[in-house]
Design a protein around this motif. Sequence first.
Motif, PDB file in Angstrom:
ATOM      1  N   PHE A 429      66.735 -17.338 -92.884  1.00  0.00           N
ATOM      2  CA  PHE A 429      66.247 -17.384 -94.266  1.00  0.00           C
ATOM      3  C   PHE A 429      65.823 -15.993 -94.731  1.00  0.00           C
ATOM      4  O   PHE A 429      66.198 -15.548 -95.825  1.00  0.00           O
ATOM      5  CB  PHE A 429      65.076 -18.366 -94.360  1.00  0.00           C
ATOM      6  CG  PHE A 429      64.472 -18.469 -95.727  1.00  0.00           C
ATOM      7  CD1 PHE A 429      64.962 -19.357 -96.661  1.00  0.00           C
ATOM      8  CD2 PHE A 429      63.385 -17.675 -96.074  1.00  0.00           C
ATOM      9  CE1 PHE A 429      64.391 -19.443 -97.926  1.00  0.00           C
ATOM     10  CE2 PHE A 429      62.813 -17.749 -97.327  1.00  0.00           C
ATOM     11  CZ  PHE A 429      63.316 -18.643 -98.264  1.00  0.00           C
ATOM     12  N   CYS A 430      65.062 -15.311 -93.912  1.00  0.00           N
ATOM     13  CA  CYS A 430      64.584 -13.977 -94.285  1.00  0.00           C
ATOM     14  C   CYS A 430      65.721 -12.966 -94.351  1.00  0.00           C
ATOM     15  O   CYS A 430      65.723 -12.058 -95.205  1.00  0.00           O
ATOM     16  CB  CYS A 430      63.519 -13.507 -93.289  1.00  0.00           C
ATOM     17  SG  CYS A 430      62.022 -14.509 -93.284  1.00  0.00           S
ATOM     18  N   GLU A 431      66.693 -13.101 -93.463  1.00  0.00           N
ATOM     19  CA  GLU A 431      67.826 -12.164 -93.470  1.00  0.00           C
ATOM     20  C   GLU A 431      68.586 -12.214 -94.784  1.00  0.00           C
ATOM     21  O   GLU A 431      68.934 -11.184 -95.364  1.00  0.00           O
ATOM     22  CB  GLU A 431      68.754 -12.481 -92.310  1.00  0.00           C
ATOM     23  CG  GLU A 431      69.978 -11.568 -92.232  1.00  0.00           C
ATOM     24  CD  GLU A 431      70.936 -11.972 -91.133  1.00  0.00           C
ATOM     25  OE1 GLU A 431      71.975 -11.310 -90.982  1.00  0.00           O
ATOM     26  OE2 GLU A 431      70.652 -12.966 -90.424  1.00  0.00           O
ATOM     27  N   ALA A 457      58.787 -27.451 -96.450  1.00  0.00           N
ATOM     28  CA  ALA A 457      59.693 -28.184 -95.567  1.00  0.00           C
ATOM     29  C   ALA A 457      59.504 -27.823 -94.099  1.00  0.00           C
ATOM     30  O   ALA A 457      60.007 -28.540 -93.232  1.00  0.00           O
ATOM     31  CB  ALA A 457      61.148 -27.918 -95.973  1.00  0.00           C
ATOM     32  N   HIS A 458      58.780 -26.752 -93.812  1.00  0.00           N
ATOM     33  CA  HIS A 458      58.575 -26.311 -92.424  1.00  0.00           C
ATOM     34  C   HIS A 458      57.081 -26.115 -92.188  1.00  0.00           C
ATOM     35  O   HIS A 458      56.573 -24.989 -92.091  1.00  0.00           O
ATOM     36  CB  HIS A 458      59.316 -25.000 -92.153  1.00  0.00           C
ATOM     37  CG  HIS A 458      60.802 -25.100 -92.357  1.00  0.00           C
ATOM     38  ND1 HIS A 458      61.376 -25.087 -93.612  1.00  0.00           N
ATOM     39  CD2 HIS A 458      61.821 -25.213 -91.467  1.00  0.00           C
ATOM     40  CE1 HIS A 458      62.702 -25.183 -93.488  1.00  0.00           C
ATOM     41  NE2 HIS A 458      62.991 -25.265 -92.201  1.00  0.00           N
ATOM     42  N   GLU A 464      52.816 -16.020 -87.407  1.00  0.00           N
ATOM     43  CA  GLU A 464      53.710 -14.868 -87.515  1.00  0.00           C
ATOM     44  C   GLU A 464      54.941 -15.197 -88.339  1.00  0.00           C
ATOM     45  O   GLU A 464      55.368 -14.411 -89.199  1.00  0.00           O
ATOM     46  CB  GLU A 464      54.125 -14.412 -86.117  1.00  0.00           C
ATOM     47  CG  GLU A 464      55.010 -13.180 -86.120  1.00  0.00           C
ATOM     48  CD  GLU A 464      55.401 -12.763 -84.710  1.00  0.00           C
ATOM     49  OE1 GLU A 464      56.202 -11.810 -84.572  1.00  0.00           O
ATOM     50  OE2 GLU A 464      54.907 -13.385 -83.751  1.00  0.00           O
ATOM     51  N   GLU A 465      55.536 -16.379 -88.120  1.00  0.00           N
ATOM     52  CA  GLU A 465      56.711 -16.781 -88.888  1.00  0.00           C
ATOM     53  C   GLU A 465      56.361 -16.992 -90.356  1.00  0.00           C
ATOM     54  O   GLU A 465      57.127 -16.620 -91.258  1.00  0.00           O
ATOM     55  CB  GLU A 465      57.303 -18.064 -88.301  1.00  0.00           C
ATOM     56  CG  GLU A 465      57.936 -17.878 -86.932  1.00  0.00           C
ATOM     57  CD  GLU A 465      58.387 -19.199 -86.315  1.00  0.00           C
ATOM     58  OE1 GLU A 465      59.282 -19.172 -85.465  1.00  0.00           O
ATOM     59  OE2 GLU A 465      57.824 -20.251 -86.700  1.00  0.00           O
ATOM     60  N   VAL A 469      58.043 -15.003 -93.519  1.00  0.00           N
ATOM     61  CA  VAL A 469      58.718 -15.663 -94.634  1.00  0.00           C
ATOM     62  C   VAL A 469      58.092 -15.248 -95.956  1.00  0.00           C
ATOM     63  O   VAL A 469      58.791 -14.919 -96.918  1.00  0.00           O
ATOM     64  CB  VAL A 469      58.664 -17.191 -94.454  1.00  0.00           C
ATOM     65  CG1 VAL A 469      59.148 -17.890 -95.710  1.00  0.00           C
ATOM     66  CG2 VAL A 469      59.497 -17.617 -93.256  1.00  0.00           C
ATOM     67  N   VAL A 470      56.749 -15.240 -96.026  1.00  0.00           N
ATOM     68  CA  VAL A 470      56.076 -14.857 -97.266  1.00  0.00           C
ATOM     69  C   VAL A 470      56.305 -13.382 -97.575  1.00  0.00           C
ATOM     70  O   VAL A 470      56.306 -12.971 -98.734  1.00  0.00           O
ATOM     71  CB  VAL A 470      54.577 -15.190 -97.166  1.00  0.00           C
ATOM     72  CG1 VAL A 470      53.830 -14.708 -98.393  1.00  0.00           C
ATOM     73  CG2 VAL A 470      54.385 -16.686 -96.987  1.00  0.00           C
ATOM     74  N   GLY A 471      56.551 -12.583 -96.553  1.00  0.00           N
ATOM     75  CA  GLY A 471      56.740 -11.151 -96.753  1.00  0.00           C
ATOM     76  C   GLY A 471      57.991 -10.781 -97.530  1.00  0.00           C
ATOM     77  O   GLY A 471      58.129  -9.630 -97.955  1.00  0.00           O
TER      78      GLY A 471
END
Length: 627
Positions: A429-431, A457-458, A464-465, A469-471
């Motif tokens: 997702f982040c990629e 959804a997660h 850390e994850e 994701v928010v980053g």
Amino acid sequence: MSASVRHGSSRAQAWFCTTGLPSDVVFEVHDMTFHLHKFPLMAKSRKIHRMLTEQEEQRPARGRRRRTSGDGGDSGDDGAAETEIEEAEEVEEEERDEQQQVRREGDGPVYSIVFPDFPGGPGTFEAAAKFCYGVRVDLTPWNVAPLRCAAEYLEMTEDHAEDNLAARAEAYLEQTVLRHPGDATKALKSCEELPPLAEELGIADRCVEAIAARSSAASRSWFDDLAVLGLRMYKRVMAAMAARDDVRAEARESCLVSYARGTIPGLSRSMRRRLASAPVSSEVEQRELLEAVVASLPADRCSGRVVTAKFLFALLRTSHILRASGAASAALERKAATQLEQAALEDMLIPSYSGAAETLYDVDCVARIVRYFLAEEEELASSSSAAIVEEAAAEVSRPSAVAMVQVGKLVDCYLAEVASDANLKPAKFCELALSLPNHARIYDDGVYHAVDIYLKAHPRLSAEERDRVVGVVDCRKLTVEACTHAAQNERLPLRAVLQVLFFEQLQLRRAITGALLAPAGPAARQQRAGPGEGTTALARESQVLRLDMDSVASRVQELERECSSMRRAIKKIDGRGGGRSPDGGDRSEPAAGGWRARHGCKFSTQVCDSQARNVVASRASRMGMSP
């Protein structure tokens, strides 16, 4: 002339000519027999004339032999004479029976001819036979090539009889069929069942050249006829079009798209149209058809008017279903990247047909397409900076900034669609979210919406994850509405909420500063306008400004209360456990500093104090307005 068809026990069908005269010759064409008359056929066909003549010469004359054998005796006695008379009577009786048998309709004919390899089959032979009887035969684009081959096979030429079938078919072919690419396509289709005569007579080559030569000038309605062609003939047509300089690229693309839509079932959810005459192919044949269509795609960038992004993504989706070769799929991904800014969200939703894939949609495929798009944009940018762009390339080039923003919106919508997939890993997702450059997004509201859906959804992500994701969201590029939502979003980490609040307050301060400096504009406009008009405009603008200032001041006070409440909550969290440190000092203050260090909060909490409100109040009091 009339005809009747009746079924027999030994053969599939029998065709009888009911002219009132008994038939004297039978033709066997594939699984059908034709009971006809030799004289009309011999008058038009040199081949039939020759074959019947040979049979007649080789036919044994039973009566003649018997007479010859009977005249050879020298006996003069009465017994020999009586025997000779009896034999003569028997011969005469046999001849009468034989003639009656020939005249009897439906009985076994005298002559028989077999055509096991007749071009066009029984239907074409029937039409040729009717022509021999003088019956009018209507020529069409579908039957002209079989009839021309049949005329060549039966030698129905002008050398044997005037106004014969070969000349009739040739004239119709040249004057009617080859003048329109749609008719030429139908004739070319019929040539697929006529080897090798169609090739020897040049019918297939003439049809291919006619299609290529007239494809640009004719109307677009004939392109659908290409779907009836087999793969071999389609390749010949596309090769002929590519070899000509007078064929427009749009015409070649139209041929390609029409053929693909008509021959590959399920090409797209919105492409259900399929010609009834198009053959139904197996999966292997469909794969070959698709790879042939991909190979026919223009080497340069397509115009976008015919070979659209929807069509390219539909081909790509179908290539996954048919398990096309890796080279074909890669070529389609690169082609789709050239028109990515024209694609819609539904085009990019390519399901994962591989058993190894865990996600519902093929996110890796979309990521590759985005990388190809970015690579092409870099090439266009470098070419523009070096001023080496040719005029032809400039006509098809697109504004890079506009295309990049369109792709940014498209990728954000795609992320929001796939974010609810429980099997989508945070790294993937982040990629995809971080693959776009900063200038691809004017605002980050779209990617923030996708992040919010992903976090919902997660729920079992690690800290850390979650931070990773928010980053992907740049809080500085969020609109006021998105900031308001993020400040109240319980799924966001606390550090992200503080950053949102900080940048929201920063935006409000800038808005306040701009509003305070705005009165210089109306004053200048007042001097340019008349005294009465300037006073009225100034009063109206002052009223609007006062309302805006009231709204901004109220929002600042609300943010101050939220920041103060959060500061108290943070101090309670960091100072939980109470008391003092072992050295006797108060440890609440170092704990707060340690919290900011752990969470990367690099701004001071004094940005949330009442300094802004005091400034607004003092400036507003000088202007005679309430804060």
